[in-house]
Design a protein around this motif. Structure first.
Motif, mmCIF file in Angstrom:
data_model
loop_
_atom_site.group_PDB
_atom_site.id
_atom_site.type_symbol
_atom_site.label_atom_id
_atom_site.label_comp_id
_atom_site.label_asym_id
_atom_site.label_seq_id
_atom_site.Cartn_x
_atom_site.Cartn_y
_atom_site.Cartn_z
ATOM 1 N N TYR A 45 -11.103 -1.188 -2.877
ATOM 2 C CA TYR A 45 -11.575 -0.241 -1.866
ATOM 3 C C TYR A 45 -11.800 1.149 -2.480
ATOM 4 O O TYR A 45 -12.911 1.649 -2.518
ATOM 5 C CB TYR A 45 -10.582 -0.179 -0.722
ATOM 6 N N GLN A 46 -10.693 1.713 -3.037
ATOM 7 C CA GLN A 46 -10.789 3.092 -3.507
ATOM 8 C C GLN A 46 -11.716 3.230 -4.715
ATOM 9 O O GLN A 46 -12.449 4.201 -4.841
ATOM 10 C CB GLN A 46 -9.392 3.642 -3.800
ATOM 11 N N ILE B 16 -6.557 -2.742 -2.292
ATOM 12 C CA ILE B 16 -6.904 -1.422 -1.781
ATOM 13 C C ILE B 16 -7.264 -0.471 -2.923
ATOM 14 O O ILE B 16 -8.313 0.186 -2.894
ATOM 15 C CB ILE B 16 -5.725 -0.822 -0.956
ATOM 16 N N THR C 62 0.814 -1.216 0.000
ATOM 17 C CA THR C 62 0.000 0.000 0.000
ATOM 18 C C THR C 62 0.846 1.263 0.000
ATOM 19 O O THR C 62 0.371 2.322 -0.330
ATOM 20 C CB THR C 62 -0.940 0.040 1.215
#
Ligand SMILES: Nc1ncnc2c1ncn2[C@@H]1O[C@H](COP(=O)(O)OP(=O)(O)O)[C@@H](O)[C@H]1O
Ligand SMILES: [Mg+2]
Lengths: 230, 355
Positions: free
Chosen positions: A186-187, A182, A171
């Motif tokens: 996620y984003q 991520i 990350t």
């Protein structure tokens, strides 16, 4: 099959990420073994009552190992950025992630191998001494082979931990599966990517565990195994 | 072959010395037993001999090596190769097969692989384990493990073999087999063996000499037969009690009185050794002295292949001829002594027998 669920571009990304994770884990594991194994041996043989007893050295190594182990990985990663730049030439990317990964995992590996070697019966070391073995021969011919099942079990724990750490290292620019999960899952809110990443991670961890268990079992002759020929 | 002089070992000043000026010497080809209770310092003593323990003071010479002054390093390591050692719990590597365990000292000594390959079958054969070369220790019985331990200890052709309670973890039958293997090796190779044990049976089975250790001191030392026949120390007597009848069973001992009285007769103990063990003593007493001796206790054993008998007799009607009786025994080469007095006919015993 995969392409039914994920667009080809994402599949390519997933494969890339797997490769990056494998690189980070593989190289960090190799380096931490190269450093951690000798450290583990030193922790044992310089300990109290041992054949290369060196109390000061033992305490210094022990303290450094404990310091690193008690530092949370995220903080360690940031704290050693200057060192990372020095060693990897950059602070982002897979190569850069290997530096903190190695530094974080080496003390764990050293402690696990130390524990495995402490299990070796002291009388075996004495027997080797009585045979006229040099300290190096005791380590090489007695301590390491006898502790091998435990060392392999430690190696397994180390590899599994590395997979987890590598997701975190990813990350902050290292790439790999954690980074993919991520960024996309996620984003960009693509849950299917997140699910794919988690599944791949589970498969990797499971495979490592199974391979490690098998390897440890294979070299372990401390328990009787029924043999075909008797 | 082995000479120990004034060996003293202090681990902890407050606890006092664990070995206190121990001296002993072992000739080439002897099997020398060192016996003592747990904590007597036996293991410490034997570990000083190959310097697994560095003694506080004293001198040790083993097979021409001055063990105490050797510089730690190559010279000590090469001296250690002349001294084999076997252990109570075998101390085999679980990760190596029987053959691999026997190969270890050879590898350590830098013997070429080809030669190791040739030595292993010979060594396995020597201990009767030819068919177990590929077995891991976990697959072997205790006796077989100790055989591997013995083969490993003999791999480098040592001059001396140290054994620290090597049979203590084995059952009696296996113990007997291992001891006869050691005896056999001692005979065939002329190997000097130092045998630590807390069991007199082990000493009796194979040792030619024995040293009794108590609280880190040598309380008795000599040829096994002599120590068994005429033990001087209470420790030796108590170790021998289960083997040789130096100490009377409590029922008999209770009947003994230190001083004679009107109703008592003397109780004598006769120790028969060697050829004298075959003298017809009881018949002699009856014919020559008219004494109808009654046997209170007795036993004949073979120690170091020589007979050793101990007989406790009650001598009624002996009167003032006691010195003559003792002189007669002595002329036969028997050792007789008065150990007390007891009531003549055991009325209690007779009544119990009748009811
Ligand atoms: N490494 C050691 N440090 C301190 N004391 C020891 C050590 N080894 C043995 N001892 C003490 O020395 C005494 C004799 O022990 P040991 O030689 O093992 O006797 P044995 O073999 O006759 O049972 C015991 O009281 C034991 O506690
Ligand atoms: Mg002992």
């Amino acid at each position: 099959m995969l392409s039914d669920l994920l667009p080809p571009a994402l599949v390519a990304l997933l494969l890339d990420s797997i490769l990056q994770t494998a690189t980070m884990v593989g190289v960090a594991a190799l380096l931490s073994t190269l450093v951690g194994l000798p450290l583990g041996v030193l922790l044992v043989v310089t300990g109290k009552g041992q054949f290369l007893e060196r109390p000061a050295l033992n305490r210094v190594i022990g303290t450094i190992v404990n310091l690193i182990r008690s530092t949370p990985f995220i903080i360690l990663m940031v704290a050693i950025i200057p060192l990372t730049r020095l060693l990897a030439g950059t602070t982002v990317g897979t190569a850069a992630a290997i530096v903190p990964l190695t530094i974080a995992i080496t003390p764990l590996y050293a402690r696990l191998t130390e524990a495995a070697m402490r299990e070796v019966d002291q009388s075996l070391i004495e027997a080797a001494q009585a045979m006229g073995a040099t300290p190096l021969q005791i380590i090489w011919k007695v301590l390491l082979p006898e502790a091998l099942p435990g060392i392999l079990a430690g190696q397994t724990v180390t590899l599994v931990s590395l997979v987890g750490y590598s997701a975190m290292a990813g990350t902050v620019g290292g790439g790999g599966l954690g980074d993919l999960g991520i960024r996309f899952g996620y984003q960009r809110f693509m849950p299917e990517v997140m699910v794919a990443v988690v599944i791949v991670l589970v498969v990797i961890v499971q495979s490592i565990q199974m391979a490690g268990d098998w390897a440890a079992r294979t070299v372990n002759h401390r328990v009787a195994r029924s043999r075909d020929r008797t | 072959m082995v000479r120990v002089e004034d060996l003293t070992m202090v681990y902890d000043e407050k606890a006092g010395p664990v070995l206190d000026k121990v001296s002993l010497s072992v000739s080439e080809g002897d099997i020398h037993g060192i016996i003592g209770r747990s904590g007597a310092g036996k293991s410490t003593l034997v570990r000083c001999l190959n310097r697994l323990v560095v003694p506080t003071s004293g001198r040790i010479e083993v097979s021409g090596h001055d063990i105490t002054t050797l510089s730690p390093g190559a010279t000590l390591r090469s001296a250690r190769r002349d001294i084999g050692m076997i252990f109570q719990h075998f101390s085999l590597m679980s990760s190596r097969t029987a053959a691999g365990n026997i190969a270890l000292p050879l590898e350590i000594a830098g013997v070429p692989k080809e030669e190791i390959r040739k030595r292993i079958p010979v060594l396995l054969d020597l201990v009767g384990l030819s068919n177990k070369a590929d077995a891991y220790p976990v697959e072997l019985s205790g006796g077989q493990k100790q055989r591997v331990g013995i083969a490993r200890a003999l791999a480098l052709d040592p001059k001396v073999l140290l054994s620290d309670e090597a049979t203590s973890a084995l059952d009696p039958e296996t113990t007997e087999q291992i001891l006869s293997l050691l005896k056999d090796i001692n005979r065939r190779l002329g190997l000097t063996i130092i045998l630590i044990t807390h069991e007199m049976d082990v000493v009796r089975a194979i040792a030619s000499h024995v040293t009794v250790l108590e609280h880190g001191r040598v309380v008795e030392s000599g040829p096994t037969f002599d120590v068994f026949a005429f033990p001087k120390s209470p420790v030796a007597r108590s170790f021998l009690s289960s083997i040789v009848a130096h100490e009377l069973p409590p029922q008999v001992a209770a009947r003994l009185q230190p001083e004679p009285s009107g109703e008592t007769a003397p109780v004598i103990r006769i120790i028969f050794t060697g050829d004298a063990a075959e003298e017809p003593v009881i018949a002699d007493l009856a014919v020559k002295f008219g004494i109808r001796a009654s046997i209170l206790h007795g036993r004949i054993d073979y120690i170091d292949e020589r007979p050793l008998g101990i007989l406790t007799l009650l001598l009624p009607e002996v009167g003032d001829r006691l010195p003559a009786v003792l002189a007669h025994l002595s002329s036969l080469g028997l050792h007789g002594e008065v150990i007390g007095h007891a009531v003549r006919s055991s009325a209690a015993g007779t009544r119990r027998a009748a009811s």
